[in-house]
Design a protein around this motif. Sequence first.
Motif, PDB file in Angstrom:
ATOM      1  N   PRO A  55     -53.260  13.178 -40.052  1.00 58.79           N
ATOM      2  CA  PRO A  55     -51.983  12.486 -40.094  1.00 58.79           C
ATOM      3  C   PRO A  55     -50.827  13.219 -39.419  1.00 58.79           C
ATOM      4  CG  PRO A  55     -53.078  12.234 -42.187  1.00 58.79           C
ATOM      5  CD  PRO A  55     -53.898  13.195 -41.369  1.00 58.79           C
ATOM      6  N   TRP A  56     -50.807  14.535 -39.461  1.00 58.79           N
ATOM      7  CA  TRP A  56     -49.724  15.249 -38.780  1.00 58.79           C
ATOM      8  C   TRP A  56     -50.256  16.351 -37.882  1.00 58.79           C
ATOM      9  CZ3 TRP A  56     -44.965  13.967 -37.888  1.00 58.79           C
ATOM     10  CH2 TRP A  56     -44.102  14.914 -37.335  1.00 58.79           C
ATOM     11  N   ASP A  57     -51.303  17.057 -38.331  1.00 55.83           N
ATOM     12  CA  ASP A  57     -51.786  18.213 -37.578  1.00 55.83           C
ATOM     13  C   ASP A  57     -52.225  17.855 -36.168  1.00 55.83           C
ATOM     14  OD1 ASP A  57     -51.302  19.819 -39.714  1.00 55.83           O
ATOM     15  OD2 ASP A  57     -53.367  19.889 -40.406  1.00 55.83           O
ATOM     16  N   HIS A  58     -52.729  16.636 -35.955  1.00 52.30           N
ATOM     17  CA  HIS A  58     -53.243  16.297 -34.632  1.00 52.30           C
ATOM     18  C   HIS A  58     -52.131  16.180 -33.594  1.00 52.30           C
ATOM     19  CE1 HIS A  58     -51.804  12.220 -35.146  1.00 52.30           C
ATOM     20  NE2 HIS A  58     -52.222  11.918 -33.943  1.00 52.30           N
ATOM     21  N   LEU A  59     -50.869  16.199 -34.043  1.00 52.79           N
ATOM     22  CA  LEU A  59     -49.764  16.144 -33.089  1.00 52.79           C
ATOM     23  C   LEU A  59     -49.541  17.496 -32.420  1.00 52.79           C
ATOM     24  CD1 LEU A  59     -47.144  13.947 -34.951  1.00 52.79           C
ATOM     25  CD2 LEU A  59     -48.837  13.277 -33.275  1.00 52.79           C
ATOM     26  N   SER A  82     -37.206   9.862 -38.364  1.00 50.31           N
ATOM     27  CA  SER A  82     -36.815  10.151 -36.981  1.00 50.31           C
ATOM     28  C   SER A  82     -37.641  11.286 -36.400  1.00 50.31           C
ATOM     29  CB  SER A  82     -35.323  10.493 -36.922  1.00 50.31           C
ATOM     30  OG  SER A  82     -34.539   9.380 -37.278  1.00 50.31           O
ATOM     31  N   GLU A  83     -37.865  12.342 -37.174  1.00 48.48           N
ATOM     32  CA  GLU A  83     -38.672  13.443 -36.648  1.00 48.48           C
ATOM     33  C   GLU A  83     -40.116  13.015 -36.428  1.00 48.48           C
ATOM     34  OE1 GLU A  83     -39.980  18.062 -37.401  1.00 48.48           O
ATOM     35  OE2 GLU A  83     -38.222  17.264 -38.420  1.00 48.48           O
ATOM     36  N   ILE A  84     -40.667  12.261 -37.365  1.00 48.44           N
ATOM     37  CA  ILE A  84     -42.036  11.769 -37.217  1.00 48.44           C
ATOM     38  C   ILE A  84     -42.140  10.902 -35.962  1.00 48.44           C
ATOM     39  CG2 ILE A  84     -43.787  10.236 -38.214  1.00 48.44           C
ATOM     40  CD1 ILE A  84     -42.658  11.132 -41.001  1.00 48.44           C
ATOM     41  N   SER A  85     -41.188  10.013 -35.776  1.00 46.02           N
ATOM     42  CA  SER A  85     -41.235   9.087 -34.645  1.00 46.02           C
ATOM     43  C   SER A  85     -41.061   9.816 -33.320  1.00 46.02           C
ATOM     44  CB  SER A  85     -40.162   8.013 -34.810  1.00 46.02           C
ATOM     45  OG  SER A  85     -40.327   6.989 -33.857  1.00 46.02           O
ATOM     46  N   ARG A  86     -40.075  10.713 -33.243  1.00 42.85           N
ATOM     47  CA  ARG A  86     -39.863  11.449 -32.002  1.00 42.85           C
ATOM     48  C   ARG A  86     -41.071  12.309 -31.654  1.00 42.85           C
ATOM     49  NH1 ARG A  86     -34.807  12.498 -34.245  1.00 42.85           N
ATOM     50  NH2 ARG A  86     -35.471  14.620 -34.714  1.00 42.85           N
ATOM     51  N   THR A  87     -41.619  12.991 -32.642  1.00 44.09           N
ATOM     52  CA  THR A  87     -42.766  13.862 -32.384  1.00 44.09           C
ATOM     53  C   THR A  87     -43.982  13.057 -31.951  1.00 44.09           C
ATOM     54  OG1 THR A  87     -41.937  15.436 -34.026  1.00 44.09           O
ATOM     55  CG2 THR A  87     -44.237  15.673 -33.352  1.00 44.09           C
ATOM     56  N   GLY A  88     -44.217  11.926 -32.623  1.00 44.22           N
ATOM     57  CA  GLY A  88     -45.346  11.085 -32.255  1.00 44.22           C
ATOM     58  C   GLY A  88     -45.222  10.515 -30.864  1.00 44.22           C
ATOM     59  N   HIS A  89     -44.043  10.052 -30.513  1.00 43.42           N
ATOM     60  CA  HIS A  89     -43.848   9.494 -29.172  1.00 43.42           C
ATOM     61  C   HIS A  89     -43.889  10.576 -28.094  1.00 43.42           C
ATOM     62  CE1 HIS A  89     -42.492   5.788 -31.227  1.00 43.42           C
ATOM     63  NE2 HIS A  89     -42.865   5.209 -30.100  1.00 43.42           N
ATOM     64  N   GLN A  90     -43.372  11.761 -28.397  1.00 44.86           N
ATOM     65  CA  GLN A  90     -43.442  12.836 -27.413  1.00 44.86           C
ATOM     66  C   GLN A  90     -44.885  13.243 -27.162  1.00 44.86           C
ATOM     67  OE1 GLN A  90     -40.741  14.370 -25.607  1.00 44.86           O
ATOM     68  NE2 GLN A  90     -42.581  14.936 -24.452  1.00 44.86           N
ATOM     69  N   ALA A  91     -45.693  13.297 -28.223  1.00 41.45           N
ATOM     70  CA  ALA A  91     -47.105  13.626 -28.061  1.00 41.45           C
ATOM     71  C   ALA A  91     -47.811  12.590 -27.199  1.00 41.45           C
ATOM     72  CB  ALA A  91     -47.783  13.732 -29.427  1.00 41.45           C
ATOM     73  N   THR A  92     -47.456  11.319 -27.385  1.00 45.38           N
ATOM     74  CA  THR A  92     -48.065  10.261 -26.582  1.00 45.38           C
ATOM     75  C   THR A  92     -47.630  10.358 -25.127  1.00 45.38           C
ATOM     76  OG1 THR A  92     -47.991   8.835 -28.544  1.00 45.38           O
ATOM     77  CG2 THR A  92     -48.451   7.779 -26.449  1.00 45.38           C
ATOM     78  N   LEU A  93     -46.359  10.633 -24.900  1.00 43.82           N
ATOM     79  CA  LEU A  93     -45.872  10.811 -23.530  1.00 43.82           C
ATOM     80  C   LEU A  93     -46.581  11.985 -22.855  1.00 43.82           C
ATOM     81  CD1 LEU A  93     -43.940  10.239 -21.180  1.00 43.82           C
ATOM     82  CD2 LEU A  93     -42.247  11.677 -22.340  1.00 43.82           C
ATOM     83  N   ASP A  94     -46.731  13.082 -23.560  1.00 43.08           N
ATOM     84  CA  ASP A  94     -47.439  14.239 -22.995  1.00 43.08           C
ATOM     85  C   ASP A  94     -48.856  13.861 -22.594  1.00 43.08           C
ATOM     86  OD1 ASP A  94     -45.181  15.732 -23.489  1.00 43.08           O
ATOM     87  OD2 ASP A  94     -45.975  16.704 -25.289  1.00 43.08           O
ATOM     88  N   LEU A  95     -49.501  13.047 -23.421  1.00 47.13           N
ATOM     89  CA  LEU A  95     -50.880  12.632 -23.162  1.00 47.13           C
ATOM     90  C   LEU A  95     -50.976  11.817 -21.873  1.00 47.13           C
ATOM     91  CD1 LEU A  95     -53.235  11.076 -25.824  1.00 47.13           C
ATOM     92  CD2 LEU A  95     -52.905   9.937 -23.637  1.00 47.13           C
ATOM     93  N   VAL A  96     -50.114  10.818 -21.731  1.00 43.65           N
ATOM     94  CA  VAL A  96     -50.225   9.955 -20.550  1.00 43.65           C
ATOM     95  C   VAL A  96     -49.802  10.702 -19.284  1.00 43.65           C
ATOM     96  CG1 VAL A  96     -49.967   7.829 -21.891  1.00 43.65           C
ATOM     97  CG2 VAL A  96     -47.948   8.878 -20.874  1.00 43.65           C
ATOM     98  N   GLU A  97     -48.835  11.599 -19.399  1.00 42.28           N
ATOM     99  CA  GLU A  97     -48.432  12.378 -18.224  1.00 42.28           C
ATOM    100  C   GLU A  97     -49.532  13.352 -17.799  1.00 42.28           C
ATOM    101  OE1 GLU A  97     -44.627  14.068 -19.242  1.00 42.28           O
ATOM    102  OE2 GLU A  97     -43.553  12.344 -18.396  1.00 42.28           O
ATOM    103  N   ARG A  98     -50.260  13.908 -18.756  1.00 43.71           N
ATOM    104  CA  ARG A  98     -51.399  14.773 -18.403  1.00 43.71           C
ATOM    105  C   ARG A  98     -52.481  13.976 -17.689  1.00 43.71           C
ATOM    106  NH1 ARG A  98     -50.682  17.016 -23.637  1.00 43.71           N
ATOM    107  NH2 ARG A  98     -52.415  15.760 -24.429  1.00 43.71           N
ATOM    108  N   ALA A  99     -52.711  12.748 -18.153  1.00 39.23           N
ATOM    109  CA  ALA A  99     -53.731  11.913 -17.512  1.00 39.23           C
ATOM    110  C   ALA A  99     -53.362  11.629 -16.069  1.00 39.23           C
ATOM    111  CB  ALA A  99     -53.891  10.603 -18.290  1.00 39.23           C
TER     112      ALA A  99
END
Length: 211
Positions: free
Chosen positions: A11-15, A73-90
Amino acid sequence: MTDQAAADPHPWDHLEVPAGERTEAARRLLLAAVDSFARRGYHATTTRDIATAAGMSPAALYIHYSSKAALLSEISRTGHQATLDLVERAEAAGGDPVEQMRRLAEEFTTWHARGHTVGRIVNHELHALPEEDFAAVAELRRRIEDTVRRIIEAGVATGAFTVPDVRTAARAVTSLGIDVSRWYSERSTETPEELGRRYGILVLRMLGAAV
């Protein structure tokens, strides 16, 4: 926090937030908030619910976060930043647009399956964010969509993809992966990685690629 949530590493560690970025107490509050928001919904959750699940008093919560909105807000920002990092790496990993999109769709889907608890919160509680935080998250979402769109545009330019509208196609790709967090659970028969591979093929076919 429930026994299931305590045993679940995702739930959180995978971020993959650096361990030194917050205190252990703040991290416990984030985990408790994720669990509470996922089970009750944001509006039905109280700060007392979160503090109790974290093994703290309600007063102790305010030492670390000004409100439950600050936690969301922290959960949402962190989750979206992790997703952005993922797609930019791809995109940055190279290869032709078909390979980039396959990688993106697989990893995007896997992320939302493995982190389905966080995924439900960051994608379905947007309306509850304070205006300033919503604007920050909206910008991250725009950058995610723009990255997907660039790959599709590159594929259209080479003839690898055939779509009626690039922007609509980009939104369809992200929507497929995001929806996984709505229905995926630990009882699902497919692993997140297996689901990712299947979605990678589906996305390429949807875009008209020869697979």
